[in-house]
Scaffold this motif. Structure first.
Motif, PDB file in Angstrom:
ATOM      1  N   ASP A  49      38.065  38.169  49.234  1.00 11.78           N
ATOM      2  CA  ASP A  49      38.991  38.852  48.347  1.00 11.78           C
ATOM      3  C   ASP A  49      39.996  39.662  49.169  1.00 11.78           C
ATOM      4  OD1 ASP A  49      37.458  38.004  46.073  1.00 11.78           O
ATOM      5  OD2 ASP A  49      35.987  39.496  46.696  1.00 11.78           O
TER       6      ASP A  49
ATOM      7  N   SER B 129      41.026  36.173  45.034  1.00  4.75           N
ATOM      8  CA  SER B 129      39.655  36.584  44.781  1.00  4.75           C
ATOM      9  C   SER B 129      38.838  35.385  44.327  1.00  4.75           C
ATOM     10  CB  SER B 129      39.613  37.665  43.706  1.00  4.75           C
ATOM     11  OG  SER B 129      38.271  38.006  43.415  1.00  4.75           O
TER      12      SER B 129
ATOM     13  N   SER C 249      36.330  35.855  42.445  1.00  8.22           N
ATOM     14  CA  SER C 249      35.856  36.268  41.120  1.00  8.22           C
ATOM     15  C   SER C 249      36.935  36.018  40.072  1.00  8.22           C
ATOM     16  CB  SER C 249      35.497  37.745  41.141  1.00  8.22           C
ATOM     17  OG  SER C 249      35.165  38.200  39.850  1.00  8.22           O
ATOM     18  N   THR C 250      36.518  35.750  38.842  1.00  7.89           N
ATOM     19  CA  THR C 250      37.489  35.590  37.757  1.00  7.89           C
ATOM     20  C   THR C 250      37.791  36.927  37.088  1.00  7.89           C
ATOM     21  OG1 THR C 250      35.680  35.028  36.262  1.00  7.89           O
ATOM     22  CG2 THR C 250      36.896  33.194  37.251  1.00  7.89           C
TER      23      THR C 250
ATOM     24  N   ASN D  86      38.462  40.859  37.958  1.00  9.38           N
ATOM     25  CA  ASN D  86      38.764  41.753  39.071  1.00  9.38           C
ATOM     26  C   ASN D  86      39.319  43.077  38.577  1.00  9.38           C
ATOM     27  OD1 ASN D  86      38.516  39.853  41.528  1.00  9.38           O
ATOM     28  ND2 ASN D  86      39.766  38.697  40.092  1.00  9.38           N
TER      29      ASN D  86
ATOM     30  N   PRO E 173      36.280  42.832  43.002  1.00 10.27           N
ATOM     31  CA  PRO E 173      35.688  41.972  41.969  1.00 10.27           C
ATOM     32  C   PRO E 173      34.703  42.763  41.121  1.00 10.27           C
ATOM     33  CG  PRO E 173      35.472  40.992  44.150  1.00 10.27           C
ATOM     34  CD  PRO E 173      35.927  42.409  44.339  1.00 10.27           C
TER      35      PRO E 173
ATOM     36  N   THR F 237      28.772  41.199  38.367  1.00 11.42           N
ATOM     37  CA  THR F 237      28.162  40.584  37.193  1.00 11.42           C
ATOM     38  C   THR F 237      26.739  40.172  37.531  1.00 11.42           C
ATOM     39  OG1 THR F 237      29.007  38.426  37.852  1.00 11.42           O
ATOM     40  CG2 THR F 237      30.359  39.683  36.310  1.00 11.42           C
TER      41      THR F 237
END
Length: 130
Positions: free
Chosen positions: A19, A44, A46-47, A49, A116, A119
């Motif tokens: 990231d 990133s 990650s979806t 952020n 991110p 989760t």
């Protein structure tokens, strides 16, 4: 008579694993009283952020301006709410900072950062002190 001044958007890349954020190189010059925009592109894995903007004056520590999670969702520090805004474009991975009615006191170094969202495991961890 209009006064021109500078907002310094340094080429600054922050990395955390895969990231990172990238800000364009060089100063942005804007006329006092006009609106100005500082660009920030991020990468990133990650979806989801959190994107942050900070302002640093001289030798002072960076000051939190705002963060965005998606679109306009997020928080803005009280002192910046009136003139500072950002919209997170997750499709283009951009989070430009817009400053309205620029003032000479806005001249500073501005930093963009990405984190991110975490989760998965929501269990609170405790340190065993025994």
């Amino acid at each position: 008579e209009l006064t021109a001044f500078f907002i310094l958007a340094v080429a600054h890349e922050c990395r955390a694993q895969k990231d990172n954020v990238l800000q364009p190189t060089g100063d942005v010059t804007v006329t006092e009283g006009e609106a100005g925009t500082l660009d920030c592109q991020y990468n990133s894995s990650s979806t989801n952020n959190y994107l942050y903007w900070y302002k640093q004056d001289g030798d002072h520590s960076p000051k939190f301006i705002l963060n965005r999670i998606k679109l306009d969702d997020g928080n803005t520090a009280d002192e910046f709410k009136e003139r500072f805004s950002a919209t997170l474009n997750s499709a283009l991975k951009l989070v430009p900072l817009k400053i309205q009615k620029l003032q000479l006191s806005d001249s500073a170094v501005y930093y963009c950062a990405v984190r991110p969202t975490v989760t998965g495991n929501t269990t609170t961890l405790y340190k065993n002190t025994s």
